[in-house]
Design an enzyme around this catalytic site. Structure first.
Site, PDB file in Angstrom:
ATOM      1  N   GLU A  45       1.119  -0.859   0.143  1.00 34.54           N
ATOM      2  CA  GLU A  45      -0.238  -0.019  -0.302  1.00 34.54           C
ATOM      3  C   GLU A  45       1.336   1.304  -0.541  1.00 34.54           C
ATOM      4  O   GLU A  45       1.654   1.388   0.992  1.00 34.54           O
ATOM      5  CB  GLU A  45      -0.801   0.212   1.380  1.00 34.54           C
ATOM      6  CG  GLU A  45      -1.692   0.894   0.878  1.00 34.54           C
ATOM      7  CD  GLU A  45      -2.726   0.756   3.076  1.00 34.54           C
ATOM      8  OE1 GLU A  45      -3.343   1.343   2.735  1.00 34.54           O
ATOM      9  OE2 GLU A  45      -2.792   0.245   3.389  1.00 34.54           O
ATOM     10  N   LYS A 116      -9.270   2.900  -2.068  1.00 36.46           N
ATOM     11  CA  LYS A 116      -9.624   2.422  -1.000  1.00 36.46           C
ATOM     12  C   LYS A 116     -10.713   3.108  -0.789  1.00 36.46           C
ATOM     13  O   LYS A 116     -10.675   4.915  -0.308  1.00 36.46           O
ATOM     14  CB  LYS A 116      -8.471   2.976   0.053  1.00 36.46           C
ATOM     15  CG  LYS A 116      -8.452   2.093   0.924  1.00 36.46           C
ATOM     16  CD  LYS A 116      -6.914   2.400   1.985  1.00 36.46           C
ATOM     17  CE  LYS A 116      -7.235   1.375   3.344  1.00 36.46           C
ATOM     18  NZ  LYS A 116      -5.924   1.626   4.726  1.00 36.46           N
ATOM     19  N   CYS A 149      -5.221  -2.975   1.796  1.00 37.56           N
ATOM     20  CA  CYS A 149      -5.685  -3.571   3.600  1.00 37.56           C
ATOM     21  C   CYS A 149      -6.834  -3.382   4.409  1.00 37.56           C
ATOM     22  O   CYS A 149      -7.892  -4.399   4.557  1.00 37.56           O
ATOM     23  CB  CYS A 149      -5.063  -2.607   4.298  1.00 37.56           C
ATOM     24  SG  CYS A 149      -3.703  -2.557   5.318  1.00 37.56           S
TER      25      CYS A 149
END
Length: 279
Positions: A45, A116, A149
Site C-alpha cells: 500500500e 480504497k 488493506c
C-alpha cells in the site's frame, strides 16, 4: 490463458516523501520477482509515496496521477517483462483531494485504478474514500481483483469481486504492528485466510517492512489458496522479502464444497437484509 500463475509479494520499505527512492526499490523488487518467474507482482500500500503523512497538505505534495512517474515506470516494466503489476500509490484527484489507490498495470498499460473505500484511523483526515466496488480485470494470467488493506476486514466487500468472478485478489496493505498473544498469528493474516476460504478464491496481500514516523509493521505478507491455507508467508522477519507461489487459478472457479453445497448458489440474500450491490 494458463490456469497456473506465479504470484509474488514484494515486501519492501518505502520512505515517506522520497519518491525517487521508492521508485528505485520498487523497480529492483519487480525485476527480482520477474527473474524468479513471477507473472503477477504485488507491491505494498502506498508503495509510491510512503504511508505516514503529517497531513493532507503533505500528501498533496506527494500525490501523482495515473500519468505520473510511478505508474509510467510500472507500465514500462510490465511491458518489458511481460508481467502484471499491482501497487499502491497516493493518487491526485481533480478536485484537489487525494485517494489511497492501487493500480493494476500490464503490458497494455493501466488496466484499472481502485480507490480504497474503507479508510483506517488517520487516513480519514487525509484521503477521500472510494465509492466504487473492487474492479475485476481479465489479464493474461487470470481474473484479478483489487482491494487495499482495511477493505479486507469487510466480508461484504470481499464478496463483491468473488461474485463478479475474481480468481485472485491482489491487496496492497500496510498493517501496523499491534500487541497480540504469544504464538498467535497476526489477526490480519487470519482474516485473509478466512476471506479466501469462504469465497474459494486466492488472495495475495503484500505488506511492508521498516519503521516510519513511529510506526512499525506486521511484515505479514501472505499468499493464500482457495481453501484458506498459506502457500507463502507470513515470514514476519525484518528486511526485504520476496514471497512466491504458483497458483492453480482454475480452483477458484469451482465453488462446490461438498456434493450438495455450492458457495454462491447456497447464498440466501433475502435473509441477510442486504440490498444494493449485495442483493
Amino acid at each position: 490463458m494458463s490456469a497456473y500463475s506465479v504470484v509474488a509479494c514484494c515486501q519492501i520499505a518505502p520512505r515517506v516523501g522520497d519518491l525517487a527512492y521508492n521508485r528505485r526499490i520498487g523497480e529492483r523488487a519487480i525485476r527480482d520477482a520477474a527473474r524468479h518467474g513471477a507473472q503477477i507482482l504485488v507491491l505494498p500500500e502506498l508503495a509510491q509515496s510512503g504511508y505516514v503523512f503529517h497531513d493532507l497538505e503533505e500528501a498533496r505534495t506527494l500525490a501523482e496521477t495515473r500519468d505520473g512517474p510511478a505508474l509510467q515506470l510500472w507500465r514500462a516494466l510490465a511491458r518489458e517483462l511481460g508481467v502484471v503489476i499491482v501497487g499502491g500509490f497516493c493518487e491526485q484527484l481533480e478536485e484537489g483531494g487525494v485517494a489511497n489507490s492501487a493500480a493494476l498495470v500490464d503490458a497494455s498499460g493501466v488496466r484499472a485504478i481502485y480507490r480504497k473505500a474503507h479508510l483506517w484511523d488517520g487516513e480519514n483526515t487525509i484521503f477521500s474514500a472510494g465509492t466504487e466496488p473492487p474492479p475485476v480485470v481479465d489479464t493474461a494470467f487470470g481474473r484479478i481483483a483489487l482491494m487495499i488493506c482495511y477493505d479486507l476486514e469487510f466480508p461484504e466487500w470481499v464478496r463483491l469481486p468473488a461474485l463478479a468472478g475474481a480468481e485472485l485478489i491482489c491487496a496492497p496493505v500496510n498493517w501496523p504492528r499491534a500487541p497480540r498473544p504469544p504464538l498467535e498469528r497476526p489477526a490480519e493474516v487470519v482474516r485473509v485466510q478466512a476471506n479466501a476460504s469462504v469465497n474459494r478464491l486466492f488472495i495475495a496481500a503484500c505488506d511492508r517492512h521498516g519503521h516510519e514516523r513511529g510506526v512499525d509493521w506486521v511484515q505479514g505478507s501472505v499468499i493464500v489458496d482457495s481453501d484458506g491455507y498459506p502457500l507463502a508467508g507470513p515470514v514476519e522477519e525484518g528486511g526485504e522479502q520476496l514471497l512466491l507461489a504458483t497458483l492453480n487459478l482454475a480452483e477458484a472457479r469451482d465453488k462446490r464444497i461438498s456434493r450438495h453445497n455450492h458457495l454462491h448458489q447456497d447464498r440466501r440474500p433475502g435473509l441477510y437484509g442486504e440490498g444494493g450491490l449485495l442483493a
